[in-house]
Write an enzyme that holds these catalytic residues in place. Sequence first.
Site, mmCIF file in Angstrom:
data_model
loop_
_atom_site.group_PDB
_atom_site.id
_atom_site.type_symbol
_atom_site.label_atom_id
_atom_site.label_comp_id
_atom_site.label_asym_id
_atom_site.label_seq_id
_atom_site.Cartn_x
_atom_site.Cartn_y
_atom_site.Cartn_z
ATOM 1 N N HIS A 68 53.688 -5.249 64.923
ATOM 2 C CA HIS A 68 53.245 -6.496 65.549
ATOM 3 C C HIS A 68 54.160 -6.906 66.696
ATOM 4 C CE1 HIS A 68 50.365 -7.420 62.383
ATOM 5 N NE2 HIS A 68 51.271 -7.023 61.516
ATOM 6 N N PRO A 69 53.588 -7.537 67.711
ATOM 7 C CA PRO A 69 54.446 -8.127 68.747
ATOM 8 C C PRO A 69 55.033 -9.439 68.233
ATOM 9 C CG PRO A 69 52.159 -8.616 69.221
ATOM 10 C CD PRO A 69 52.162 -7.725 68.004
ATOM 11 N N PHE A 121 59.645 -12.266 63.333
ATOM 12 C CA PHE A 121 58.988 -13.297 62.538
ATOM 13 C C PHE A 121 57.521 -12.928 62.388
ATOM 14 C CE2 PHE A 121 56.626 -17.429 62.910
ATOM 15 C CZ PHE A 121 56.899 -17.901 61.637
ATOM 16 N N ALA A 125 48.846 -15.804 62.584
ATOM 17 C CA ALA A 125 48.699 -16.774 63.670
ATOM 18 C C ALA A 125 47.254 -17.184 63.927
ATOM 19 C CB ALA A 125 49.302 -16.193 64.951
#
Length: 170
Positions: A68-69, A121, A125
């Site tokens: 993930h970014p 983190f 989202a």
Amino acid sequence: MSEVLVRWNGLPPDEAVREILPCCGSRTWATRMVSKRPIQDEVSLLATSDVIWRSLGETDWLEAFRSHPRIGETCAENTATAQSSTWSPQEQQKAAMGDEAVKMALMWGNREYEQKFGRIFIVCATGRSAIEILEILRRRLHNDEATELRQAAEEQRKIMHLRLKKWIAG
């Protein structure tokens, strides 16, 4: 049964792993999912994915996290697949609409998190604003390592569910 599942159930194992990998990012998870074929429907797919996810160890969870970014960015440092790179900005769409001060606070919060925990983190989202994500980040910075790892793994599981649903919908 969805057309995607019918086709996926019949793929050679290596191809099936590559196809489902964007839904999670852990190669062990993807390999174990393939070993559970045939999977008949969305309910079975999600249940199987949960059983496998919860059986994995920290190394596999961290591999999934690396796909993930960071929140507020579009590319992961170690993106698992092109499909994952396409889904991430969609998942962060609402968060990307925050004002510059919130975006800057997220950037600094991400750095603080990485310094404390040694990884990015992870939060589901989808549907969350930048300010909501920032509040979650600030709260989670108070966690100890073990609590935070479990929380990040649960957030990854939520992301995995959303992506599995997108995947089988075609």
